[in-house]
Write a protein that holds these residues in place. Structure first.
Motif, PDB file in Angstrom:
ATOM      1  N   CYS A 307     -43.875   0.046  11.048  1.00 35.78           N
ATOM      2  CA  CYS A 307     -44.907   0.442  12.065  1.00 35.78           C
ATOM      3  C   CYS A 307     -44.218   0.223  13.683  1.00 35.78           C
ATOM      4  CB  CYS A 307     -46.177  -0.222  11.903  1.00 35.78           C
ATOM      5  SG  CYS A 307     -46.089  -2.180  11.903  1.00 35.78           S
ATOM      6  N   SER A 308     -45.048   0.737  14.381  1.00 33.61           N
ATOM      7  CA  SER A 308     -44.801   0.457  15.755  1.00 33.61           C
ATOM      8  C   SER A 308     -45.588  -0.783  16.314  1.00 33.61           C
ATOM      9  CB  SER A 308     -45.095   1.746  16.525  1.00 33.61           C
ATOM     10  OG  SER A 308     -45.048   1.489  18.054  1.00 33.61           O
ATOM     11  N   ARG A 309     -44.873  -1.792  16.702  1.00 34.88           N
ATOM     12  CA  ARG A 309     -45.504  -2.870  17.265  1.00 34.88           C
ATOM     13  C   ARG A 309     -46.504  -2.624  18.414  1.00 34.88           C
ATOM     14  NH1 ARG A 309     -42.300  -7.963  20.316  1.00 34.88           N
ATOM     15  NH2 ARG A 309     -42.422  -6.225  21.689  1.00 34.88           N
ATOM     16  N   ASP A 310     -46.220  -1.644  19.171  1.00 33.88           N
ATOM     17  CA  ASP A 310     -47.302  -1.338  20.337  1.00 33.88           C
ATOM     18  C   ASP A 310     -48.456  -0.408  19.792  1.00 33.88           C
ATOM     19  OD1 ASP A 310     -45.924  -3.305  22.016  1.00 33.88           O
ATOM     20  OD2 ASP A 310     -44.435  -1.854  22.686  1.00 33.88           O
ATOM     21  N   ALA A 311     -48.088   0.391  18.940  1.00 28.66           N
ATOM     22  CA  ALA A 311     -48.983   1.619  18.659  1.00 28.66           C
ATOM     23  C   ALA A 311     -49.777   1.503  17.476  1.00 28.66           C
ATOM     24  CB  ALA A 311     -47.987   2.990  18.815  1.00 28.66           C
ATOM     25  N   SER A 312     -48.831   1.073  16.404  1.00 29.91           N
ATOM     26  CA  SER A 312     -49.483   1.424  15.189  1.00 29.91           C
ATOM     27  C   SER A 312     -49.806   0.220  14.177  1.00 29.91           C
ATOM     28  CB  SER A 312     -48.934   2.452  14.176  1.00 29.91           C
ATOM     29  OG  SER A 312     -47.596   2.215  13.912  1.00 29.91           O
ATOM     30  N   CYS A 313     -49.162  -0.969  14.483  1.00 28.10           N
ATOM     31  CA  CYS A 313     -49.156  -2.222  13.389  1.00 28.10           C
ATOM     32  C   CYS A 313     -50.228  -2.583  13.521  1.00 28.10           C
ATOM     33  CB  CYS A 313     -48.050  -3.257  13.970  1.00 28.10           C
ATOM     34  SG  CYS A 313     -46.230  -2.751  13.842  1.00 28.10           S
ATOM     35  N   SER A 314     -51.147  -2.870  14.448  1.00 36.06           N
ATOM     36  CA  SER A 314     -52.535  -3.344  14.386  1.00 36.06           C
ATOM     37  C   SER A 314     -53.377  -2.630  13.516  1.00 36.06           C
ATOM     38  CB  SER A 314     -53.341  -3.283  15.621  1.00 36.06           C
ATOM     39  OG  SER A 314     -54.384  -3.911  15.607  1.00 36.06           O
ATOM     40  N   SER A 315     -53.356  -1.337  13.257  1.00 32.80           N
ATOM     41  CA  SER A 315     -54.178  -0.506  12.474  1.00 32.80           C
ATOM     42  C   SER A 315     -53.536  -0.316  11.001  1.00 32.80           C
ATOM     43  CB  SER A 315     -54.476   0.824  12.976  1.00 32.80           C
ATOM     44  OG  SER A 315     -55.147   1.439  12.042  1.00 32.80           O
ATOM     45  N   LEU A 316     -52.107  -0.098  11.155  1.00 36.23           N
ATOM     46  CA  LEU A 316     -51.637   0.288   9.756  1.00 36.23           C
ATOM     47  C   LEU A 316     -51.609  -0.971   8.809  1.00 36.23           C
ATOM     48  CD1 LEU A 316     -50.369   2.763   8.809  1.00 36.23           C
ATOM     49  CD2 LEU A 316     -48.237   1.984   9.618  1.00 36.23           C
ATOM     50  N   CYS A 317     -51.365  -2.228   9.317  1.00 34.00           N
ATOM     51  CA  CYS A 317     -51.104  -3.390   8.384  1.00 34.00           C
ATOM     52  C   CYS A 317     -52.673  -4.042   8.059  1.00 34.00           C
ATOM     53  CB  CYS A 317     -50.532  -4.391   9.159  1.00 34.00           C
ATOM     54  SG  CYS A 317     -48.712  -3.594   9.658  1.00 34.00           S
ATOM     55  N   CYS A 318     -53.632  -3.380   8.674  1.00 27.27           N
ATOM     56  CA  CYS A 318     -54.951  -3.952   8.111  1.00 27.27           C
ATOM     57  C   CYS A 318     -55.321  -5.212   8.244  1.00 27.27           C
ATOM     58  CB  CYS A 318     -55.139  -3.381   6.663  1.00 27.27           C
ATOM     59  SG  CYS A 318     -54.804  -1.868   6.227  1.00 27.27           S
ATOM     60  N   GLY A 319     -54.973  -5.654   9.305  1.00 28.11           N
ATOM     61  CA  GLY A 319     -55.000  -7.291   9.730  1.00 28.11           C
ATOM     62  C   GLY A 319     -54.225  -8.295   8.897  1.00 28.11           C
ATOM     63  N   ARG A 320     -53.170  -7.626   8.254  1.00 34.98           N
ATOM     64  CA  ARG A 320     -52.498  -8.798   7.414  1.00 34.98           C
ATOM     65  C   ARG A 320     -51.250  -9.230   8.388  1.00 34.98           C
ATOM     66  NH1 ARG A 320     -53.055  -4.334   3.790  1.00 34.98           N
ATOM     67  NH2 ARG A 320     -50.636  -3.936   4.405  1.00 34.98           N
ATOM     68  N   GLY A 321     -50.988  -8.610   9.255  1.00 36.11           N
ATOM     69  CA  GLY A 321     -49.853  -8.973  10.112  1.00 36.11           C
ATOM     70  C   GLY A 321     -48.586  -8.008   9.720  1.00 36.11           C
ATOM     71  N   TYR A 322     -47.482  -8.547  10.480  1.00 39.11           N
ATOM     72  CA  TYR A 322     -46.222  -7.698  10.082  1.00 39.11           C
ATOM     73  C   TYR A 322     -45.084  -8.715  10.212  1.00 39.11           C
ATOM     74  CZ  TYR A 322     -46.459  -7.567  15.069  1.00 39.11           C
ATOM     75  OH  TYR A 322     -46.283  -7.921  16.520  1.00 39.11           O
ATOM     76  N   ASP A 323     -43.910  -8.156   9.222  1.00 41.89           N
ATOM     77  CA  ASP A 323     -42.732  -8.961   9.627  1.00 41.89           C
ATOM     78  C   ASP A 323     -41.715  -8.506  10.529  1.00 41.89           C
ATOM     79  OD1 ASP A 323     -43.593 -10.726   7.305  1.00 41.89           O
ATOM     80  OD2 ASP A 323     -43.047  -9.364   5.922  1.00 41.89           O
ATOM     81  N   THR A 324     -40.734  -9.010  11.055  1.00 38.02           N
ATOM     82  CA  THR A 324     -39.901  -8.424  12.043  1.00 38.02           C
ATOM     83  C   THR A 324     -38.509  -8.807  11.455  1.00 38.02           C
ATOM     84  OG1 THR A 324     -41.610  -8.954  13.895  1.00 38.02           O
ATOM     85  CG2 THR A 324     -39.263  -8.516  14.467  1.00 38.02           C
ATOM     86  N   GLN A 325     -37.758  -7.828  11.291  1.00 36.19           N
ATOM     87  CA  GLN A 325     -36.396  -7.885  10.969  1.00 36.19           C
ATOM     88  C   GLN A 325     -35.370  -7.246  12.034  1.00 36.19           C
ATOM     89  OE1 GLN A 325     -36.776  -5.610   7.232  1.00 36.19           O
ATOM     90  NE2 GLN A 325     -36.469  -7.701   6.014  1.00 36.19           N
ATOM     91  N   SER A 326     -34.267  -7.868  12.155  1.00 35.51           N
ATOM     92  CA  SER A 326     -33.230  -7.307  13.073  1.00 35.51           C
ATOM     93  C   SER A 326     -32.141  -6.556  12.176  1.00 35.51           C
ATOM     94  CB  SER A 326     -32.686  -8.446  13.964  1.00 35.51           C
ATOM     95  OG  SER A 326     -31.572  -8.037  14.790  1.00 35.51           O
ATOM     96  N   ARG A 327     -31.636  -5.409  12.521  1.00 36.76           N
ATOM     97  CA  ARG A 327     -30.592  -4.850  12.016  1.00 36.76           C
ATOM     98  C   ARG A 327     -29.806  -4.187  13.255  1.00 36.76           C
ATOM     99  NH1 ARG A 327     -33.998   0.491   9.204  1.00 36.76           N
ATOM    100  NH2 ARG A 327     -34.528   1.497  11.051  1.00 36.76           N
ATOM    101  N   MET A 328     -28.541  -3.673  12.514  1.00 36.91           N
ATOM    102  CA  MET A 328     -27.591  -2.999  13.218  1.00 36.91           C
ATOM    103  C   MET A 328     -27.522  -1.585  12.949  1.00 36.91           C
ATOM    104  SD  MET A 328     -26.188  -5.503  15.337  1.00 36.91           S
ATOM    105  CE  MET A 328     -24.794  -4.384  16.178  1.00 36.91           C
ATOM    106  N   VAL A 329     -27.768  -0.584  13.978  1.00 40.96           N
ATOM    107  CA  VAL A 329     -27.555   0.641  13.727  1.00 40.96           C
ATOM    108  C   VAL A 329     -26.437   1.246  14.451  1.00 40.96           C
ATOM    109  CG1 VAL A 329     -28.900   2.863  14.080  1.00 40.96           C
ATOM    110  CG2 VAL A 329     -30.345   0.642  13.786  1.00 40.96           C
ATOM    111  N   ALA A 330     -25.688   2.098  13.549  1.00 44.31           N
ATOM    112  CA  ALA A 330     -24.480   2.899  14.175  1.00 44.31           C
ATOM    113  C   ALA A 330     -25.068   4.105  14.755  1.00 44.31           C
ATOM    114  CB  ALA A 330     -23.590   2.989  13.115  1.00 44.31           C
ATOM    115  N   PHE A 331     -24.544   4.720  15.897  1.00 49.83           N
ATOM    116  CA  PHE A 331     -24.872   5.847  16.406  1.00 49.83           C
ATOM    117  C   PHE A 331     -23.558   6.461  17.218  1.00 49.83           C
ATOM    118  CE2 PHE A 331     -25.683   2.754  19.468  1.00 49.83           C
ATOM    119  CZ  PHE A 331     -25.638   3.398  20.737  1.00 49.83           C
ATOM    120  N   SER A 332     -23.192   7.697  17.308  1.00 53.47           N
ATOM    121  CA  SER A 332     -22.573   8.204  18.214  1.00 53.47           C
ATOM    122  C   SER A 332     -22.711   8.014  19.632  1.00 53.47           C
ATOM    123  CB  SER A 332     -22.199   9.897  17.806  1.00 53.47           C
ATOM    124  OG  SER A 332     -21.976  10.023  16.386  1.00 53.47           O
ATOM    125  N   CYS A 333     -21.327   7.818  20.340  1.00 53.88           N
ATOM    126  CA  CYS A 333     -21.468   7.571  21.931  1.00 53.88           C
ATOM    127  C   CYS A 333     -20.314   8.156  22.521  1.00 53.88           C
ATOM    128  CB  CYS A 333     -21.726   6.178  21.983  1.00 53.88           C
ATOM    129  SG  CYS A 333     -20.539   5.007  21.473  1.00 53.88           S
TER     130      CYS A 333
END
Length: 359
Positions: A307-333
């Motif tokens: 979910c999106s913390r600012d846009a959808s987590c509140s509704s999508l998670c139905c009040g259960r809250g959400y977990d936050t994970q950090s990950r590395m993402v590769a991209f062309s630059c």
């Protein structure tokens, strides 16, 4: 009472596996049956495989009459498959941030009810089939139809100039025959399904545009060819999503003059005492939807959904809250165009946070 198969077009929708899968399972035109899997999504069969469409038609869960029409229309089975793919992808895109995300899990149970989500499935499936048929005609993938019949434009000229219009006229006419004659029904669900099916077809019609191409010297428009073209299906999906958001809950009333059941929206406070019939463009439903927060026979719930913390987590998670994970993402630059003629890029990585609904 179950809706008549001839009216339950929406059912054709939706692949039971992602588009990249090697095989696909389809829901039949009744909306209740699962079709036999057959190999993935391709274009029409090559001429050397002229009889392949007969086997594909036999695999589809159609009525005897619909199967006969399919066998007489080379290219139709492939078009049904493409329509299922198109409808599924659009449904999942439009509901990607909502509790019900057009999940394939629970689809059979959902199609047996009268929820808003069921109404959308019927509409988007009908729209996808209408769109896919019109495009298949203009692409030369159907033997019995060609380009649209724009005045002064022959099919041979159209293909030569690359201006072959989408044949919506043939598409809607064929669908009318494929679905069978209209009948009055005393079953509220059948009337609602038929109504939502036509909302989907109407949404495709509203996106038909006239496109023109100039043939004059140096690009002038001294000579101009025009043809009909459907808008991208994404626009149709957006229209249907708006219809979903404003869907009308209906009940039934008997029209004494016509001797058949009609759809009526319940009267609102301060409005007409009798209530009003839904408009032709309204999606209609009969039952309030479940929350879709927890696993049920209608959906897998929202646990683990990104979910999106600012846009959808509140509704999508139905009040259960959400977990936050950090990950590395590769991209062309740092991409640069090299002579001649390719683009050379470096690989960069950045850290991003991913939010998922708690269980």
């Amino acid at each position: 009472m179950r809706p008549a198969p001839a009216l339950a077009l929406a059912a054709l929708c939706l692949l039971a596996l992602p588009a990249a899968a090697a095989a696909a399972t389809y829901f039949g035109l009744t909306g209740r049956d699962v079709l036999t899997p057959f190999p993935g999504l391709g274009t029409a069969a090559a001429p050397a495989q002229a009889g392949a469409h007969l086997k594909q038609c036999d695999l589809l869960k159609l009525s005897r009459r619909q199967k006969q029409l399919c066998r007489r229309e080379p290219g139709l089975a492939e078009t049904l498959r493409d329509a299922a793919h198109l409808g599924l992808l659009e449904c999942q895109f439009q509901f990607r941030q909502e509790r019900w995300n057009c999940s394939l899990e629970g689809r059979t149970g959902l199609l047996q009810r009268g929820f808003k989500e069921t109404a959308f499935l019927y509409a988007v499936s009908a729209a996808a089939l209408t769109h896919a048929l019109a495009r298949a005609c203009s692409a030369g993938r159907m033997e019995r139809c060609t380009c649209d019949d724009s005045p002064g434009l022959e099919s041979r000229q159209a293909w030569q100039w690359g201006v072959c219009g989408d044949n919506l006229k043939y598409s809607t006419k064929f669908l009318s025959n494929f679905l069978g004659p209209k009948r009055g029904s005393k079953d509220l669900r059948a009337r609602a399904d038929a109504h939502n099916t036509h909302v989907g077809i109407k949404a495709v019609k509203s996106g038909l545009r006239t496109t023109c191409k100039c043939h004059g010297v140096s690009g002038s428009c001294a000579v101009r060819t025009c043809w009909k073209q459907l808008s991208p299906f994404r626009e149709t999906g957006q229209v249907l999503k708006l219809r979903y958001d404003t869907a009308v809950k209906v009940s039934s009333a008997t029209n004494e003059a016509l001797g058949r059941l009609e759809l009526w929206a319940p009267a609102k406070p301060g409005g007409p005492a009798k209530g009003l019939a839904p408009r032709p463009g309204d999606l209609v439903y009969m039952e309030d939807s479940p929350s879709f927060c927890r696993p049920s026979k209608y959906s897998p719930g929202t646990a683990g959904r990104v979910c999106s913390r600012d846009a959808s987590c509140s509704s999508l998670c139905c009040g259960r809250g959400y977990d936050t994970q950090s990950r590395m993402v590769a991209f062309s630059c740092h991409c640069q165009v090299q002579w001649c003629c390719y683009v050379e890029c470096q690989q960069c990585a950045q850290q991003e946070l991913v939010y998922t609904c708690k269980r």
